[in-house]
Scaffold this motif. Structure first.
Motif, mmCIF file in Angstrom:
data_model
loop_
_atom_site.group_PDB
_atom_site.id
_atom_site.type_symbol
_atom_site.label_atom_id
_atom_site.label_comp_id
_atom_site.label_asym_id
_atom_site.label_seq_id
_atom_site.Cartn_x
_atom_site.Cartn_y
_atom_site.Cartn_z
ATOM 1 N N VAL A 275 0.550 -6.377 8.910
ATOM 2 C CA VAL A 275 1.917 -5.056 8.294
ATOM 3 C C VAL A 275 3.433 -5.289 8.881
ATOM 4 O O VAL A 275 3.525 -5.719 10.364
ATOM 5 C CB VAL A 275 2.030 -3.160 8.737
ATOM 6 C CG1 VAL A 275 2.953 -2.168 8.923
ATOM 7 C CG2 VAL A 275 0.630 -3.016 8.648
ATOM 8 N N ALA B 254 3.897 7.412 2.145
ATOM 9 C CA ALA B 254 3.978 6.239 2.886
ATOM 10 C C ALA B 254 3.807 4.525 1.797
ATOM 11 O O ALA B 254 3.313 4.619 1.268
ATOM 12 C CB ALA B 254 3.217 6.191 4.220
ATOM 13 N N THR B 255 5.144 4.018 2.582
ATOM 14 C CA THR B 255 4.253 2.221 1.606
ATOM 15 C C THR B 255 4.219 1.636 3.154
ATOM 16 O O THR B 255 5.073 1.352 3.807
ATOM 17 C CB THR B 255 5.245 2.070 0.705
ATOM 18 O OG1 THR B 255 6.059 2.866 0.076
ATOM 19 C CG2 THR B 255 5.885 1.049 0.740
ATOM 20 N N GLU B 256 3.144 0.494 3.074
ATOM 21 C CA GLU B 256 3.159 -0.324 3.748
ATOM 22 C C GLU B 256 3.132 -1.503 3.050
ATOM 23 O O GLU B 256 2.800 -2.034 1.818
ATOM 24 C CB GLU B 256 1.897 -0.022 4.569
ATOM 25 C CG GLU B 256 1.859 1.600 5.267
ATOM 26 C CD GLU B 256 0.331 1.486 6.126
ATOM 27 O OE1 GLU B 256 0.631 2.436 6.475
ATOM 28 O OE2 GLU B 256 -0.578 1.081 5.510
ATOM 29 N N ARG C 152 2.189 -5.861 3.512
ATOM 30 C CA ARG C 152 1.426 -6.623 4.785
ATOM 31 C C ARG C 152 1.682 -7.941 4.189
ATOM 32 O O ARG C 152 1.305 -8.139 3.125
ATOM 33 C CB ARG C 152 -0.344 -6.479 4.606
ATOM 34 C CG ARG C 152 -0.333 -4.928 5.412
ATOM 35 C CD ARG C 152 -1.996 -4.675 5.725
ATOM 36 N NE ARG C 152 -2.259 -3.466 6.261
ATOM 37 C CZ ARG C 152 -2.029 -2.474 6.142
ATOM 38 N NH1 ARG C 152 -1.568 -1.869 4.281
ATOM 39 N NH2 ARG C 152 -2.576 -1.694 6.857
ATOM 40 N N ARG D 7 8.539 6.176 5.547
ATOM 41 C CA ARG D 7 7.843 7.387 5.214
ATOM 42 C C ARG D 7 9.727 7.694 4.764
ATOM 43 O O ARG D 7 10.569 8.032 5.064
ATOM 44 C CB ARG D 7 7.818 7.935 6.462
ATOM 45 C CG ARG D 7 6.912 7.226 7.439
ATOM 46 C CD ARG D 7 5.158 7.915 6.593
ATOM 47 N NE ARG D 7 4.212 7.145 7.201
ATOM 48 C CZ ARG D 7 3.720 6.029 7.423
ATOM 49 N NH1 ARG D 7 4.359 4.833 7.083
ATOM 50 N NH2 ARG D 7 2.612 5.612 8.795
ATOM 51 N N TRP E 25 6.129 -4.397 7.483
ATOM 52 C CA TRP E 25 7.461 -3.104 6.715
ATOM 53 C C TRP E 25 6.370 -2.008 6.512
ATOM 54 O O TRP E 25 5.654 -2.284 5.482
ATOM 55 C CB TRP E 25 8.210 -3.794 5.737
ATOM 56 C CG TRP E 25 9.634 -3.434 4.890
ATOM 57 C CD1 TRP E 25 10.624 -3.369 5.484
ATOM 58 C CD2 TRP E 25 8.901 -1.839 4.444
ATOM 59 N NE1 TRP E 25 10.881 -2.383 4.919
ATOM 60 C CE2 TRP E 25 10.322 -1.854 4.616
ATOM 61 C CE3 TRP E 25 8.393 -1.456 3.859
ATOM 62 C CZ2 TRP E 25 11.045 -0.735 3.237
ATOM 63 C CZ3 TRP E 25 8.968 -0.351 3.060
ATOM 64 C CH2 TRP E 25 10.235 0.174 2.888
ATOM 65 N N GLU E 26 6.995 -0.977 6.872
ATOM 66 C CA GLU E 26 7.059 0.205 6.543
ATOM 67 C C GLU E 26 7.959 1.239 6.325
ATOM 68 O O GLU E 26 8.663 1.017 6.398
ATOM 69 C CB GLU E 26 5.633 0.747 7.852
ATOM 70 C CG GLU E 26 5.540 0.995 8.828
ATOM 71 C CD GLU E 26 4.673 1.835 9.513
ATOM 72 O OE1 GLU E 26 3.842 1.891 9.454
ATOM 73 O OE2 GLU E 26 5.257 1.574 11.109
ATOM 74 N N THR F 79 0.741 -1.045 -0.043
ATOM 75 C CA THR F 79 0.298 0.365 -0.373
ATOM 76 C C THR F 79 0.793 1.388 -0.278
ATOM 77 O O THR F 79 1.900 1.055 1.064
ATOM 78 C CB THR F 79 -1.050 -0.361 0.839
ATOM 79 O OG1 THR F 79 -2.006 -1.079 1.686
ATOM 80 C CG2 THR F 79 -2.054 1.693 1.030
ATOM 81 N N THR F 80 0.456 1.877 -1.049
ATOM 82 C CA THR F 80 1.486 3.388 -0.764
ATOM 83 C C THR F 80 0.138 4.518 -1.290
ATOM 84 O O THR F 80 -1.055 4.283 -2.009
ATOM 85 C CB THR F 80 1.813 3.546 -2.567
ATOM 86 O OG1 THR F 80 3.346 2.581 -2.211
ATOM 87 C CG2 THR F 80 3.468 4.332 -1.881
#
Length: 209
Positions: free
Chosen positions: A150, A141-143, A145, A155, A152-153, A123-124
């Protein structure tokens, strides 16, 4: 300023970078960046993402990571999310020009091991804009899953440099000192091959000159 409601767009595959970079270049002269501008509220979701193991191995070699393990380097999800970030930042509704945009920072958090052979959902989205002493900075932001959690994330901040009515230009600022600050001490020296930039671009897809 009108604020759009958040929306979610589900992708069927990673966006192709070349058309996005071309679109961003064409739209850049039309952008008027400012920290209070509206920005896209779209969340791009890419489900069922699997890693190309050959490209991963090339990335590991050029960056000096061990190869062959069933584990993603901590920085590799940033590479996976880069095309989605470019889709957002090259859009007409993104207020900062893609040309000249400077990637100023990235903060990464990994919460769990990430096998290279697993499937992930990525997700971005644009988190917001903020004033910067040299212009306007956007946070993307990038997540990632796995099984709904989640793992990894990150900013990333991107700076569009521009003047401001509240920020004096060079002709109005304080006088420039005769000599600049003392250079920082050298802690470590890296010797890199002349083609490392090209090899990184080929492995990561980020061919920013």
């Amino acid at each position: 300023m009108t604020t759009a409601h958040p929306t979610t767009t589900t992708l069927t595959g990673p966006p192709a970078l070349a058309p996005l970079l071309a679109r961003g270049a064409l739209l850049s002269p039309l952008k008027r960046p400012r920290p209070d501008a509206d920005f896209p509220r779209t969340r791009l979701v890419l489900p069922g993402l699997r890693v190309d193991l050959a490209r991963l191995a090339a990335y590991e070699r050029v960056c000096g990571f061990p190869t062959g393990a069933d584990a993603l380097p901590v920085t590799y999800p940033h590479v996976l999310g880069f095309p989605s970030a470019m889709r957002l930042m090259s859009g007409r509704d993104f207020p900062l020009p893609l040309l000249g945009l400077v990637h100023t920072s990235v903060a990464i958090t990994r919460y769990a091991a990430m096998p290279a052979t697993a499937a992930y959902e990525l997700t971005t989205y644009v988190e917001g804009l903020a004033p910067h002493r040299r212009g306007t900075e956007a946070t993307v932001a990038t997540e990632v899953r796995a099984d709904g959690e989640v793992v990894w994330e990150s900013r990333s901040t991107y700076l569009a440099r521009h003047g401001s009515a509240k920020t004096p230009g060079p002709e109005h600022g304080p006088p420039t000192p005769a000599s600049g600050p003392e250079p920082l001490p050298t802690r470590r020296e890296w010797r890199l091959a002349g083609d490392v930039g090209r090899r990184y671009g080929a492995a990561s897809g980020d061919r920013n000159p």
